[in-house]
Scaffold this active site. Structure first.
Site, PDB file in Angstrom:
ATOM      1  N   TYR A   1     -27.584  54.337  53.232  1.00  0.00           N
ATOM      2  CA  TYR A   1     -27.270  53.256  54.171  1.00  0.00           C
ATOM      3  C   TYR A   1     -26.263  52.282  53.558  1.00  0.00           C
ATOM      4  CZ  TYR A   1     -28.051  49.300  57.335  1.00  0.00           C
ATOM      5  OH  TYR A   1     -27.891  48.272  58.220  1.00  0.00           O
TER       6      TYR A   1
ATOM      7  N   SER B   1     -23.807  44.488  56.644  1.00  0.00           N
ATOM      8  CA  SER B   1     -24.986  44.121  55.864  1.00  0.00           C
ATOM      9  C   SER B   1     -24.535  43.703  54.477  1.00  0.00           C
ATOM     10  CB  SER B   1     -25.942  45.316  55.758  1.00  0.00           C
ATOM     11  OG  SER B   1     -26.953  45.068  54.796  1.00  0.00           O
TER      12      SER B   1
ATOM     13  N   ASP C   1     -22.645  56.675  73.523  1.00  0.00           N
ATOM     14  CA  ASP C   1     -22.917  57.301  72.236  1.00  0.00           C
ATOM     15  C   ASP C   1     -21.650  57.146  71.407  1.00  0.00           C
ATOM     16  OD1 ASP C   1     -23.337  58.927  70.050  1.00  0.00           O
ATOM     17  OD2 ASP C   1     -23.941  60.691  71.198  1.00  0.00           O
TER      18      ASP C   1
ATOM     19  N   LYS D   1     -22.495  51.179  54.982  1.00  0.00           N
ATOM     20  CA  LYS D   1     -22.053  49.806  55.196  1.00  0.00           C
ATOM     21  C   LYS D   1     -20.855  49.462  54.313  1.00  0.00           C
ATOM     22  CE  LYS D   1     -24.792  48.512  58.476  1.00  0.00           C
ATOM     23  NZ  LYS D   1     -24.239  48.275  59.823  1.00  0.00           N
TER      24      LYS D   1
END
Length: 281
Positions: free
Chosen positions: A146, A133, A55, A150
């Site tokens: 998101y 990304s 984790d 990134k």
């Protein structure tokens, strides 16, 4: 004692890009430590890799896994930060708790791992590769949280690359796909189900649920293409700082140089047009 083969630690390896990357490194003769918060690894990954639970939000577990690998394998040549997931929805509608938890995986996880592996890499050299990304450069409506994660991990990686430049044979790279054929979209859509939706964003929700904002539709690439790019970042001499995956990712990445008055309509228009196409196809 060293195994002789180069050793890679890969996060988020139980499915999608991570599983494809584990296979690519194994095919290339690496000793692969495949890790994931879930322990249901595909059978072939279990057979070919050394699978561990990890984790990335747990600092003690991160340190324990890195120490275990170095003690068992005698070296650690490459870290691939791949663990991640997406929280979807307009920024106004996404809870701060959801954003914080996502940042803990996307940003703080790679930070923890960098702190854990850099002392070993300073002794023997190594590479840190983060699967980012194109959204780290160009935000998309409905994926603002998101995109922010990134963007943050891109800045973090850039800082580490500059800080270690020219010393100790340590190299830092970012791999930047656009859309990939994985379970990412399903997980992101799951985050929408219980959201309180502000009517202003009906078109944004339509683009998320019916369009290609999450899936990329026919523009999506394969996990194997991303995996091949990650392996290139691990083996190129010298490696590049950034590796866009595919022509469309390169195009999206460079649109951020356009002024906002041109960028914004492109992003809005893509979501709306793809939602219409999604209903027709």
């Amino acid at each position: 004692m060293s195994t002789g083969a180069s050793v890679v630690l890969l996060t988020g390896a139980a499915s999608g890009i991570g599983a494809a990357t584990a296979r690519a490194f194994a095919d290339d003769g690496w000793t692969v430590y495949a890790t994931d918060v879930r322990t249901e690894f595909p059978a072939d990954i279990r057979e070919r890799c050394r699978c561990l639970e990890l984790d990335v939000t747990d600092s003690e577990q991160v340190e324990a896994v890195v120490d275990h690998i170095i003690e068992e394998a005698g070296r650690l040549d490459c870290l691939v930060n791949n663990a991640g997931y997406g929280v979807a929805g307009p920024v106004e509608d996404v809870s701060s708790d959801d954003v914080r938890e996502q940042f803990d995986v996307l940003v703080h996880g790679p930070h923890r791992l960098a702190q854990a592996v850099l002392p070993e890499m300073r002794e023997h050299g190594g590479r840190i590769i983060t699967v980012s990304s194109v959204l780290g450069h160009t935000a998309s409506p409905g994926l603002g949280a998101y995109s922010a994660g990134k963007a943050a991990v891109e800045s973090l990686s850039d800082a580490v690359r500059i800080e270690v430049a020219g010393a100790d044979d340590i190299h830092i790279s970012l791999v930047e796909p656009a859309w990939v054929e994985t379970g990412f979209a399903d997980g992101a859509l799951e985050s929408l189900r219980d959201a309180d939706r502000t009517p202003t964003y009906d078109r944004t929700y339509d683009a998320l649920e019916d369009g290609w904002v999450l899936t990329g539709g026919p523009l999506a690439t394969t996990p194997e293409a991303v995996a091949a790019t990650v392996l290139a970042a691990a083996t190129d001499d010298p490696p590049k700082a950034r590796y866009p995956v595919g022509a469309f990712a390169t195009f999206v990445r460079w649109t951020h140089w356009l002024p906002a008055r041109l960028q914004d309509p492109i992003h809005r228009g893509f979501g709306r047009a793809s939602a219409l196409l999604g209903r027709w196809l």
